[in-house]
Design an enzyme around this catalytic site. Structure first.
Site, PDB file in Angstrom:
ATOM      1  N   SER A   1       8.878  -0.523   5.366  1.00  0.00           N
ATOM      2  CA  SER A   1       9.779  -0.098   6.436  1.00  0.00           C
ATOM      3  C   SER A   1       9.177   1.118   7.112  1.00  0.00           C
ATOM      4  O   SER A   1       8.583   1.959   6.444  1.00  0.00           O
ATOM      5  CB  SER A   1      11.158   0.256   5.892  1.00  0.00           C
ATOM      6  OG  SER A   1      11.994   0.681   6.946  1.00  0.00           O
TER       7      SER A   1
ATOM      8  N   SER B   1      18.383   2.096   1.749  1.00  0.00           N
ATOM      9  CA  SER B   1      18.332   3.533   1.522  1.00  0.00           C
ATOM     10  C   SER B   1      19.741   4.102   1.427  1.00  0.00           C
ATOM     11  O   SER B   1      20.691   3.513   1.944  1.00  0.00           O
ATOM     12  CB  SER B   1      17.596   4.196   2.693  1.00  0.00           C
ATOM     13  OG  SER B   1      17.688   5.598   2.632  1.00  0.00           O
TER      14      SER B   1
ATOM     15  N   SER C   1       0.829  -1.210   0.000  1.00  0.00           N
ATOM     16  CA  SER C   1       0.000   0.000   0.000  1.00  0.00           C
ATOM     17  C   SER C   1       0.859   1.254   0.000  1.00  0.00           C
ATOM     18  O   SER C   1       0.368   2.356  -0.193  1.00  0.00           O
ATOM     19  CB  SER C   1      -0.921   0.015   1.228  1.00  0.00           C
ATOM     20  OG  SER C   1      -0.131   0.025   2.412  1.00  0.00           O
TER      21      SER C   1
ATOM     22  N   ARG D   1      -1.019  -4.544   6.654  1.00  0.00           N
ATOM     23  CA  ARG D   1      -1.186  -4.827   8.084  1.00  0.00           C
ATOM     24  C   ARG D   1      -2.630  -5.194   8.392  1.00  0.00           C
ATOM     25  O   ARG D   1      -2.902  -5.957   9.298  1.00  0.00           O
ATOM     26  CB  ARG D   1      -0.740  -3.618   8.919  1.00  0.00           C
ATOM     27  CG  ARG D   1       0.748  -3.693   9.250  1.00  0.00           C
ATOM     28  CD  ARG D   1       1.164  -2.613  10.180  1.00  0.00           C
ATOM     29  NE  ARG D   1       0.852  -1.302   9.608  1.00  0.00           N
ATOM     30  CZ  ARG D   1       1.482  -0.190   9.914  1.00  0.00           C
ATOM     31  NH1 ARG D   1       2.452  -0.203  10.778  1.00  0.00           N
ATOM     32  NH2 ARG D   1       1.144   0.946   9.363  1.00  0.00           N
TER      33      ARG D   1
ATOM     34  N   PRO E   1      17.922   3.686  -2.453  1.00  0.00           N
ATOM     35  CA  PRO E   1      17.518   4.931  -3.112  1.00  0.00           C
ATOM     36  C   PRO E   1      17.875   6.169  -2.284  1.00  0.00           C
ATOM     37  O   PRO E   1      17.935   6.122  -1.054  1.00  0.00           O
ATOM     38  CB  PRO E   1      15.984   4.804  -3.219  1.00  0.00           C
ATOM     39  CG  PRO E   1      15.636   3.439  -2.706  1.00  0.00           C
ATOM     40  CD  PRO E   1      16.780   2.984  -1.862  1.00  0.00           C
TER      41      PRO E   1
ATOM     42  N   LYS F   1      17.961   2.213   9.143  1.00  0.00           N
ATOM     43  CA  LYS F   1      18.183   1.625   7.816  1.00  0.00           C
ATOM     44  C   LYS F   1      19.550   0.931   7.754  1.00  0.00           C
ATOM     45  O   LYS F   1      19.693  -0.132   7.142  1.00  0.00           O
ATOM     46  CB  LYS F   1      18.106   2.699   6.722  1.00  0.00           C
ATOM     47  CG  LYS F   1      16.732   3.299   6.510  1.00  0.00           C
ATOM     48  CD  LYS F   1      15.638   2.292   6.248  1.00  0.00           C
ATOM     49  CE  LYS F   1      15.567   1.778   4.849  1.00  0.00           C
ATOM     50  NZ  LYS F   1      14.350   0.956   4.593  1.00  0.00           N
TER      51      LYS F   1
END
Length: 340
Positions: free
Chosen positions: A86, A127, A12, A35, A187, A162
């Protein structure tokens, strides 16, 4: 072209939904975790608006990164897994563990379930936060060889979470992976078209500028990449033999200042960008604001620091060719205007 059954965690979310779109377009069968199953109609509607023809090739499973329940069912029979979900808060928590624990434990939970289900490869969305922080100013572009120092100066809980989650993923696969492969995508700031109100922090920055809620821009810099290119890199990292055991920086070009981003919006969008700030604020003013504004306080340690990153490896190894910074930023703005 071969088709596979692929699980995407956090379908989502901003990145997850774009990964699903590209997997469906490539003909794969997709599963995604939410979830709460009450999200399914919303996610299906979002994907349909974006042009996805999902039908019965998309299925939903209830699973929470902080609980064991549901993961075994979600991964059973999957060839590949994209672990995209995350926690990313709008503001940094006081206790870093509020972020570190779910990020690290959630990643290990997904990897364990994938290994037990004989999944071939897991692609984890990490990340640039796990690469380019805690080192102060450097003019050399960061590469996949670099790691954030979690105890370094100005490393915030998100960056720490991260870094520790990605480190834990590599250690798990090396020690207990039983032959399962891992690839990681790192990213920078993710821009590009928002599909619904679930915005990345970078797209939220564009929204703040468009709404005129930023009187001027602080002297901050951010790398940029389009979410569609991040999703494309995930798909390349999923099946390319050369991606096994590798990290890939997802960055389009050089880091941009917030002022440069504002100028791109004003130039390319005309009247629609009338409220976008025109001026860069001096550092002393940001430091003054930091006394009573938590967002300004977070900005202070990063003022003037331009962290560059290289996309040479993703281009060379996987043939990745991202859109420009400017196109990614404008695509964010145009999608926000479309969504009203």
């Amino acid at each position: 072209m071969a088709t596979y059954t692929v699980l995407v965690t956090g379908g989502s979310g901003f990145v997850g939904s774009h990964v699903i779109l590209q997997l469906l377009a490539a003909g794969h069968r997709v599963r995604t975790t939410v979830r709460n199953m009450s999200r399914e109609p919303d996610v299906r509607a979002t994907l349909a608006r974006a042009g996805a023809d999902a039908g019965d090739r998309l299925s939903f499973f209830a699973a929470d990164l902080e609980k064991d329940m549901g993961w075994a069912e979600a991964v059973a029979g999957c060839d590949y897994v994209h672990h995209v979900a995350s926690p990313f808060p709008p503001a940094q928590p006081k206790d870093a563990n509020e972020l570190i624990r779910p990020a690290r434990e959630g990643t290990l939970r997904v990897l364990r379930a994938a290994r037990d289900a004989w999944v071939k490869r897991v692609v984890v969305t990490s990340s640039f936060a796990a690469i380019g922080y805690g080192h102060g100013q450097s003019d050399t572009p960061y590469t996949e060889e670099d790691w954030t120092d979690p105890d370094g100066p100005a490393v915030q809980p998100y960056m720490k979470s991260k870094t520790l989650a990605e480190r834990a993923a590599w250690e798990f696969v090396a020690r207990e992976g039983e032959g399962m492969e891992l690839a990681v995508v790192n990213p920078v700031g993710i821009f590009g078209p928002a599909l619904n109100g679930d915005l990345s922090t970078s797209v939220f920055l564009v929204k703040t500028m468009l709404e005129g809620r930023m009187p001027g821009t602080p002297r901050l810099y951010l790398g940029a990449v389009d979410v569609r290119d991040v999703a494309d890199l995930h798909l390349r990292a999923m099946t390319d033999p050369a991606a096994a055991g590798e990290r890939f920086l997802a960055v389009a070009g050089d880091a941009m200042s917030f002022h440069d981003m504002a100028m791109v919006l004003r130039t390319r969008l005309g009247a629609a960008a009338a409220k976008v700030p025109k001026h860069e604020l001096p550092d002393w003013l940001i430091r003054l604001l930091a006394l009573f504004n938590p967002l300004a306080r977070e900005a202070v340690p990063r003022l003037g620091i331009k962290a560059r990153a290289s996309n040479e490896k993703a281009r060379r190894v996987l043939g990745w060719a991202p859109r420009s910074n400017e196109d990614a930023i404008v695509a964010s703005a145009e999608s926000l205007i479309r969504l009203g």
